[in-house]
Scaffold this motif. Structure first.
Motif, PDB file in Angstrom:
ATOM      1  N   VAL A  59      11.779  -9.744   0.057  1.00 13.42           N
ATOM      2  CA  VAL A  59      11.327  -9.995  -1.314  1.00 13.42           C
ATOM      3  C   VAL A  59      12.571 -10.001  -2.198  1.00 13.42           C
ATOM      4  N   ASN A  60      12.900 -11.177  -2.704  1.00 12.00           N
ATOM      5  CA  ASN A  60      14.122 -11.336  -3.525  1.00 12.00           C
ATOM      6  C   ASN A  60      15.328 -10.658  -2.857  1.00 12.00           C
ATOM      7  N   ARG A  66      13.058  -2.067   5.348  1.00 16.92           N
ATOM      8  CA  ARG A  66      14.097  -1.055   5.178  1.00 16.92           C
ATOM      9  C   ARG A  66      14.041  -0.369   3.823  1.00 16.92           C
ATOM     10  N   ASN A  67      13.594  -1.096   2.817  1.00 19.11           N
ATOM     11  CA  ASN A  67      13.604  -0.516   1.475  1.00 19.11           C
ATOM     12  C   ASN A  67      12.344  -0.925   0.716  1.00 19.11           C
ATOM     13  N   SER A  68      11.228  -0.413   1.196  1.00 13.67           N
ATOM     14  CA  SER A  68       9.945  -0.822   0.619  1.00 13.67           C
ATOM     15  C   SER A  68       9.804  -0.382  -0.835  1.00 13.67           C
ATOM     16  N   LYS A  69      10.384   0.754  -1.156  1.00 11.88           N
ATOM     17  CA  LYS A  69      10.259   1.259  -2.528  1.00 11.88           C
ATOM     18  C   LYS A  69      10.972   0.320  -3.507  1.00 11.88           C
ATOM     19  N   LYS A  70      12.131  -0.157  -3.112  1.00 16.38           N
ATOM     20  CA  LYS A  70      12.877  -1.094  -3.969  1.00 16.38           C
ATOM     21  C   LYS A  70      12.094  -2.404  -4.100  1.00 16.38           C
ATOM     22  N   ALA A  71      11.491  -2.816  -2.986  1.00 14.56           N
ATOM     23  CA  ALA A  71      10.687  -4.051  -3.032  1.00 14.56           C
ATOM     24  C   ALA A  71       9.494  -3.867  -3.968  1.00 14.56           C
ATOM     25  N   ARG A  72       8.872  -2.689  -3.906  1.00 11.26           N
ATOM     26  CA  ARG A  72       7.697  -2.442  -4.769  1.00 11.26           C
ATOM     27  C   ARG A  72       8.068  -2.436  -6.244  1.00 11.26           C
ATOM     28  N   ARG A  73       9.324  -2.133  -6.563  1.00 10.83           N
ATOM     29  CA  ARG A  73       9.756  -2.185  -7.968  1.00 10.83           C
ATOM     30  C   ARG A  73       9.651  -3.606  -8.521  1.00 10.83           C
ATOM     31  N   MET A  74       9.716  -4.582  -7.619  1.00  8.35           N
ATOM     32  CA  MET A  74       9.674  -5.983  -8.074  1.00  8.35           C
ATOM     33  C   MET A  74       8.259  -6.540  -8.064  1.00  8.35           C
ATOM     34  N   MET A  75       7.301  -5.706  -7.667  1.00  7.15           N
ATOM     35  CA  MET A  75       5.926  -6.205  -7.519  1.00  7.15           C
ATOM     36  C   MET A  75       4.947  -5.324  -8.285  1.00  7.15           C
ATOM     37  N   GLY A  76       4.042  -5.983  -8.970  1.00  7.05           N
ATOM     38  CA  GLY A  76       2.916  -5.260  -9.562  1.00  7.05           C
ATOM     39  C   GLY A  76       1.705  -5.534  -8.697  1.00  7.05           C
ATOM     40  N   LEU A 142       3.426  -2.983 -16.216  1.00  5.27           N
ATOM     41  CA  LEU A 142       4.226  -2.020 -16.975  1.00  5.27           C
ATOM     42  C   LEU A 142       5.725  -2.290 -16.902  1.00  5.27           C
ATOM     43  N   SER A 143       6.211  -2.496 -15.694  1.00  7.95           N
ATOM     44  CA  SER A 143       7.661  -2.674 -15.542  1.00  7.95           C
ATOM     45  C   SER A 143       8.055  -4.146 -15.614  1.00  7.95           C
ATOM     46  N   ASP A 144       7.123  -4.988 -16.056  1.00  4.01           N
ATOM     47  CA  ASP A 144       7.347  -6.424 -16.172  1.00  4.01           C
ATOM     48  C   ASP A 144       7.940  -7.013 -14.885  1.00  4.01           C
ATOM     49  N   PRO A 145       7.254  -6.779 -13.758  1.00  2.00           N
ATOM     50  CA  PRO A 145       7.822  -7.235 -12.476  1.00  2.00           C
ATOM     51  C   PRO A 145       7.724  -8.755 -12.346  1.00  2.00           C
ATOM     52  N   PRO A 146       8.619  -9.364 -11.582  1.00  2.00           N
ATOM     53  CA  PRO A 146       8.565 -10.823 -11.437  1.00  2.00           C
ATOM     54  C   PRO A 146       7.418 -11.296 -10.538  1.00  2.00           C
ATOM     55  N   ILE A 147       6.868 -10.369  -9.744  1.00  2.00           N
ATOM     56  CA  ILE A 147       5.835 -10.764  -8.769  1.00  2.00           C
ATOM     57  C   ILE A 147       4.564  -9.937  -9.006  1.00  2.00           C
ATOM     58  N   LEU A 148       3.448 -10.617  -8.988  1.00  2.00           N
ATOM     59  CA  LEU A 148       2.164  -9.909  -9.061  1.00  2.00           C
ATOM     60  C   LEU A 148       1.403 -10.152  -7.763  1.00  2.00           C
ATOM     61  N   ILE A 149       0.889  -9.085  -7.192  1.00  2.00           N
ATOM     62  CA  ILE A 149       0.126  -9.193  -5.958  1.00  2.00           C
ATOM     63  C   ILE A 149      -1.292  -8.704  -6.235  1.00  2.00           C
ATOM     64  N   LEU A 150      -2.250  -9.551  -5.973  1.00  2.00           N
ATOM     65  CA  LEU A 150      -3.633  -9.213  -6.309  1.00  2.00           C
ATOM     66  C   LEU A 150      -4.519  -9.378  -5.076  1.00  2.00           C
TER      67      LEU A 150
ATOM     68  N   LEU B  94       0.464   5.168  -3.662  1.00  2.00           N
ATOM     69  CA  LEU B  94       1.503   4.793  -2.692  1.00  2.00           C
ATOM     70  C   LEU B  94       1.896   3.325  -2.790  1.00  2.00           C
ATOM     71  N   ALA B  95       1.086   2.523  -3.501  1.00  2.00           N
ATOM     72  CA  ALA B  95       1.444   1.114  -3.715  1.00  2.00           C
ATOM     73  C   ALA B  95       2.422   0.956  -4.876  1.00  2.00           C
ATOM     74  N   GLN B  96       2.750   2.061  -5.527  1.00  2.00           N
ATOM     75  CA  GLN B  96       3.724   2.043  -6.627  1.00  2.00           C
ATOM     76  C   GLN B  96       5.115   2.351  -6.048  1.00  2.00           C
ATOM     77  N   PRO B  97       6.152   2.237  -6.869  1.00  2.00           N
ATOM     78  CA  PRO B  97       7.502   2.523  -6.334  1.00  2.00           C
ATOM     79  C   PRO B  97       7.756   4.017  -6.115  1.00  2.00           C
ATOM     80  N   VAL B  98       7.026   4.577  -5.190  1.00  2.00           N
ATOM     81  CA  VAL B  98       7.210   5.978  -4.786  1.00  2.00           C
ATOM     82  C   VAL B  98       7.140   6.003  -3.260  1.00  2.00           C
ATOM     83  N   ASN B  99       7.604   7.081  -2.662  1.00  2.00           N
ATOM     84  CA  ASN B  99       7.427   7.174  -1.210  1.00  2.00           C
ATOM     85  C   ASN B  99       6.551   8.374  -0.841  1.00  2.00           C
ATOM     86  N   HIS B 100       6.183   8.434   0.415  1.00  2.00           N
ATOM     87  CA  HIS B 100       5.251   9.470   0.861  1.00  2.00           C
ATOM     88  C   HIS B 100       5.759  10.876   0.543  1.00  2.00           C
ATOM     89  N   ALA B 101       7.048  11.094   0.800  1.00  2.00           N
ATOM     90  CA  ALA B 101       7.601  12.438   0.612  1.00  2.00           C
ATOM     91  C   ALA B 101       7.502  12.855  -0.853  1.00  2.00           C
TER      92      ALA B 101
END
Lengths: 292, 280
Positions: A59-60, A66-76, A142-150, B94-101
């Motif tokens: 994703v971008n 490897r970095n799902s949290k960073k990817a989720r920052r770009m997605m609502g 909220l974070s004005d992400p470039p991607i929306l997943i519905l 968990l679908a937000q920018p957070v992790n399980h821990a």
């Protein structure tokens, strides 16, 4: 840009996704289409990085695995039926804004954007289904992400709420947001998607523009009409004479919607003085058998 | 990357949720009321322990802690996590920018803070009542008992989290936590006593088996903080004092710490790997 290469998800021996490959460009609105169990929701969960998977998902340029949290920052994310903690609308948005590192003044903007500003003090349990979906959209924005997943975002909404929600998503797409949504509602796909990824039993079987679905999948749209019993025979004669495919049922009549659209058969009946008590659309239904 | 700020945000929400939870408030009021009553009764009547002031009240409060804190900790930990999973809020979070821990630790610390508030209120009210009556004595032992009660609360919360990883429904989590509470508080003690009598189990074996129970670890360590010997526990206590001496208090405390850490890590590992469970 989102790319999936050999995306595979297994539950034991069963494949929920089987070597799925696709690319989604920035600003596109892409529908994931398929029956229940086709793999739509699994694809979304893989995109969000909340499911483990095999293959590659970027994703971008961020590797989701490897970095799902960073990817989720770009997605609502807007789920089919969002569930919120026992808080007010404002408290809910404040909680998620903090998690997303969003400045709190942004909350007023998204509340206005989803038309919930007048309901900010309400408890989430006091909201209607449509309002809850709008709140989920507000959280996603909220974070004005470039991607929306519905994930089937209008599945539990009434017709008016569906229409409002779709208009909001259309507007967001026009503003440049990439939209990825799952649906089995043909109307929704036609209204929102610029491209459709058709999934069947975990495999990507087709990529096409929405209008091509009708031809390529043999998909036909039907509407169901409620007509007074004393006018039923007359109505069937009108439909037959106008060349509409129809199927009488116990209390209703099914009419196939042709290229002329859904209003045409209604007008034909109306001009023959047939009273239409009510109607609904059978979105995305495959061709019913025993067609007349 | 782990972000402690996310842990703090989730913990603050959990603390607020607990303070709005009617059952939690009832527990807290009951605990505080009984603590206050015990401090008053303890001053007006003799006990089998030769304590005065804070020491006597601490001894009374140990039994109250042994009953109440495991019940609150286990039910709160198990039902909160299982409930969030059942109603879908955990999956949405968990679908937000957070992790399980971050989520698990945030929830844990938030609930721990609410339990600490309950314990502090109970012991605090009793302590203030004693001070107003002009009591003095072993304030240090009293404070140490409070700290040990905190540790027991954390251990019960960890165990509640761990149990939540095995059940799908909130009702099952509640049932399971009540069963474990009964097991630890009543059946464990009676079972060991019964088995010891029937099998004529050696006293050292009775002691080691008892020490597997976090409640016994708390009991032993808290008694040691308010008096030097475990004579009050009978032959097993005498054996423990003779065998381990000054090492018994740190060993029991380490035991409690292990009861905090191991189930919590277990819960985190299970939740991280149970994607289908969370996202059903």
């Amino acid at each position: 840009m989102i790319t999936a290469k050999n995306l595979t998800k297994r539950y034991g021996e069963a494949f929920a996704l089987d070597n799925v490959n696709f690319t989604i460009e920035a600003g596109e609105s892409v529908a994931l289409w398929g029956a229940n169990g086709a793999g739509k929701t699994t694809t979304i969960r893989c995109l969000l990085g909340v499911h483990s998977f095999d293959g590659e998902l970027m994703v971008n340029d961020v590797d989701v695995r490897r970095n799902s949290k960073k990817a989720r920052r770009m997605m609502g994310y807007v789920p089919q039926e969002a569930t919120f903690y026992d808080m007010s609308v404002l408290e809910t948005l404040t909680f998620y804004a903090r998690l997303k590192k969003t400045p709190l003044p942004r909350i007023d903007e998204v509340l206005a954007q989803v038309q919930l500003a007048d309901h900010s003090r309400k408890h989430v349990n006091a909201l209607s289904g449509g309002m809850k979906q709008r709140l989920a959209l507000a959280v996603a924005l909220l974070s004005d992400p470039p991607i929306l997943i519905l994930d089937e975002p209008t599945a539990n909404l009434d017709v008016a709420a569906q229409r409002d929600f779709i208009h909001q998503i259309q507007a967001l797409n026009r503003q440049g947001k990439t939209i990825i949504f799952s649906s089995h509602r043909f109307d929704e796909v036609m209204a929102l998607a610029s491209r459709v990824l058709v999934l069947d039993k975990g495999k990507l079987t087709l990529e096409c523009p929405p209008p091509a679905l009708v031809e390529k999948l043999g998909l036909q749209r039907w509407m169901r009409l409620w007509i007074p019993p004393e006018q039923r025979d007359s109505a069937l004669q009108v439909l037959q004479s106008q060349g509409y495919a129809y199927r009488p049922n116990a209390h209703t009549v099914y009419v196939r919607i042709g290229d002329a659209g859904k209003v045409a058969p209604l007008r034909a009946l109306e001009s023959a003085q047939i009273i239409i008590e009510d109607f609904d659309l059978l979105d995305g239904e495959l061709v019913p058998s025993e067609e007349v | 990357m782990f972000e402690f700020e996310n842990v703090r945000i989730i913990a603050a929400k959990e603390l607020r949720d607990s303070l709005r939870n009617r059952w939690f408030l009832i527990f807290t009021v009951a605990f505080a009321g009984l603590a206050l009553a015990l401090s008053a009764i303890g001053q007006s009547s003799g006990t089998q322990l030769r304590f005065s002031g804070y020491g006597r009240t601490a001894a009374s409060l140990i039994n109250l802690v042994l009953l109440f804190i495991p019940l609150i900790g286990l039910t709160l930990g198990a039902t909160n996590l299982a409930g969030d999973r059942e109603n879908g809020t955990l999956a949405y979070l968990l679908a937000q920018p957070v992790n399980h821990a971050e989520v698990i630790l945030g929830k844990y610390l938030g609930m721990a803070a609410s339990l600490f508030a309950t314990i502090t209120l109970g012991f605090g009210l009793a302590g203030v009542a004693l001070a107003l009556q002009g009591n003095s004595g072993d304030v240090g032992g009293y404070v140490a008992t409070i700290v040990l009660a905190y540790l027991l609360a954390l251990a019960m919360l960890s165990l509640g989290f761990f149990m939540a990883a095995f059940v799908k429904k909130t009702a099952s989590a509640l049932g399971g936590s009540l069963f474990v509470w009964l097991l630890l508080v009543f059946i464990g003690d009676l079972g060991i006593m019964g088995t010891a009598v029937v099998t004529q189990m050696p006293i050292e074996a009775v002691f080691f088996i008892a020490m597997l129970n976090p409640l016994q670890l708390f009991k032993v360590s808290s008694i040691l903080t308010i008096q030097a010997s475990l004579e009050v526990l009978g032959p097993v206590g005498v054996y423990a004092t003779e065998q381990f001496g000054a090492a018994l208090l740190p060993l029991a405390t380490i035991g409690l710490l292990l009861w905090i850490i191991i189930p919590l890590i277990g819960a985190l590992l299970l939740f991280t790997r149970q994607e289908k469970f969370v996202w059903s």
